[in-house]
Design an enzyme around this catalytic site. Structure first.
Site, mmCIF file in Angstrom:
data_model
loop_
_atom_site.group_PDB
_atom_site.id
_atom_site.type_symbol
_atom_site.label_atom_id
_atom_site.label_comp_id
_atom_site.label_asym_id
_atom_site.label_seq_id
_atom_site.Cartn_x
_atom_site.Cartn_y
_atom_site.Cartn_z
ATOM 1 C CD GLN A 71 46.959 39.562 37.576
ATOM 2 O OE1 GLN A 71 47.393 38.443 37.799
ATOM 3 N NE2 GLN A 71 46.562 40.383 38.522
ATOM 4 C CG HIS A 149 38.954 44.521 37.086
ATOM 5 N ND1 HIS A 149 38.920 45.303 38.221
ATOM 6 C CD2 HIS A 149 39.867 43.561 37.331
ATOM 7 C CE1 HIS A 149 39.793 44.833 39.085
ATOM 8 N NE2 HIS A 149 40.376 43.773 38.574
ATOM 9 C CG ASP A 194 41.663 38.582 44.823
ATOM 10 O OD1 ASP A 194 40.688 38.521 44.048
ATOM 11 O OD2 ASP A 194 42.849 38.593 44.441
ATOM 12 C CD GLU A 253 36.981 42.509 39.734
ATOM 13 O OE1 GLU A 253 37.410 41.573 39.046
ATOM 14 O OE2 GLU A 253 37.619 42.985 40.675
HETATM 15 O O1 LIG Z 1 46.637 44.486 39.418
HETATM 16 P P1 LIG Z 1 45.661 43.927 38.408
HETATM 17 O O2 LIG Z 1 46.328 43.031 37.404
HETATM 18 O O3 LIG Z 1 44.869 45.019 37.759
HETATM 19 O O4 LIG Z 1 44.660 43.021 39.191
HETATM 20 C C1 LIG Z 1 43.931 43.548 40.248
HETATM 21 C C2 LIG Z 1 43.090 42.451 40.887
HETATM 22 O O5 LIG Z 1 42.047 42.104 40.015
HETATM 23 C C3 LIG Z 1 41.099 41.222 40.587
HETATM 24 O O6 LIG Z 1 40.063 41.014 39.690
HETATM 25 C C4 LIG Z 1 41.794 39.922 40.910
HETATM 26 O O7 LIG Z 1 40.885 39.016 41.492
HETATM 27 C C5 LIG Z 1 42.951 40.179 41.847
HETATM 28 O O8 LIG Z 1 43.642 38.979 42.107
HETATM 29 C C6 LIG Z 1 43.876 41.210 41.256
HETATM 30 O O9 LIG Z 1 44.875 41.517 42.201
#
Ligand SMILES: O=P(O)(O)OC[C@H]1O[C@@H](O)[C@H](O)[C@@H](O)[C@@H]1O
Length: 340
Positions: A71, A149, A194, A253
């Site tokens: 992810q 982020h 979100d 973000e």
């Molecule tokens: O747990 P991660 O992979 O760092 O992601 C955290 C969040 O990041 C955000 O930018 C996403 O929109 C969310 O869906 C996600 O849950």
């Protein structure tokens, strides 16, 4: 055992610093006059494998779930190169440049040659981010998402307002990616949030960040703004995030995520962001005042003064205020302000 992570520190003086972990080129701290601006979870893992939970992870080349890798892509979990060590510019600001190129690992997920340069400049009250993505191929185009982020540290997310989203369409990930239009002048958070706001303006202000002040985000070539807070239940599902930490962060973000960037052979994409702590005028005004008042014994005057300064920061973080009006609101009994 995983490779240890290592950090690079920019020190501008006056307790204004920025720390970047080479793991993911993740900005893990930004202190302005010794005050931390970024949230990093107490449960963040620094094992050189997992993405760092907090600060500013670099999301590339995928935002969200990815069929070919983790992810949010590999940008936040690979070790970046220190392209140019921290250097003081003639202005007194500090600059550093990181870079990332394709390697065996990135090729295993995303089989393209690429080169990213990530330049950070630490100013007195600002942090600048300049990103360049280059496609060195002679014949292959590629497409990608990119996002910073950013986890802002806040005393209570319920009191934050985010401006600049009114009228924008957004994809709501908490409601099966349905698309809505934002009707609020400023966005507040009181539940799991979100959202990918699309075609957002170049500037957002977040109110009530650390010390009740404001944070300005300015962005260029980042058409989207993601607003995220996991709230109570979702926090429990995140292993490297404390169950009680959600009130102390807000992710706002800047990114290019709701449509991909398509990069033709031999071309480059550039984007940038500036985070700024606008100067707070109110505490300056009030700090030059001594407070004496009916019902406030002289021995307690300095405590009241401190309280008033804090309240002022909360109420009017950066706008010029009429101290007497705010004091009247806080202390209905008559108070006399004596300018020191
Ligand atoms: O747990 P991660 O992979 O760092 O992601 C955290 C969040 O990041 C955000 O930018 C996403 O929109 C969310 O869906 C996600 O849950």
């Amino acid at each position: 055992m995983a490779a240890p992570t290592s950090v690079v520190v920019l020190d501008r003086g006056n307790n204004t610093t920025c720390t970047i972990n080479l793991h993911g080129a993740t900005v893990v701290s930004w202190r302005v006059n010794n005050q931390e601006q970024l949230f990093v979870s107490k449960q963040a893992v620094f094992d050189g494998k997992k993405g760092i939970r907090g600060g500013i992870p670099f999301v590339f080349p995928q935002f969200g779930l990815w069929a070919f890798g983790p992810q949010h892509g590999f940008g936040r979990i690979v070790r970046w190169n220190l392209e140019k060590s921290p250097d003081r510019l003639p202005s007194g600001d500090m600059e550093v440049i990181f870079s990332l190129m394709d390697n065996e690992l990135t090729r295993s997920m995303w089989n393209y040659p690429f080169r990213i340069t990530y330049r950070l400049i630490l100013r007195e009250k600002e942090l600048h981010f300049n990103i360049g993505v280059y496609n060195p191929s002679k014949d292959l185009s590629f497409s990608f998402n990119l996002l910073l982020h950013t986890y802002f540290k806040v005393p209570d997310v319920r009191r934050c307002q985010v401006t600049g989203l009114h009228g924008c369409t957004y994809i709501d990930k908490t409601r099966d990616n349905a698309v809505f239009q934002e009707g609020r002048e400023s966005v507040t958070i009181s539940e799991w949030t979100d959202r990918i706001y699309q075609n957002t303006p170049q500037e957002h202000i977040i109110t009530n960040v650390v010390s009740g002040r404001k944070m300005r985000i300015q962005k260029y070539n980042f058409p989207d703004t993601v607003v995220w807070n996991p709230w109570v239940e979702k926090s429990k599902d995140i292993s490297d995030f404390g169950d009680d930490e959600y009130p102390n962060m807000i992710c706002v973000e800047s990114g290019h995520v709701s449509s991909p960037v398509v990069l033709l052979p031999g071309t480059a994409f550039e984007a940038s962001q500036i985070l700024q702590r606008p100067a707070a005028t109110a505490p300056v005004v009030i700090s030059s005042l001594a407070v004496h008042g009916r019902g406030v014994p002289p021995a307690q005057a300095s405590a009241v003064h401190r309280q008033v300064s804090c309240c002022l920061r909360d109420i009017q973080p950066s706008l010029p205020v009429q101290p007497s009006l705010v004091l009247h609101h806080l202390f209905p009994q008559p108070l006399i302000l004596v300018n020191n």
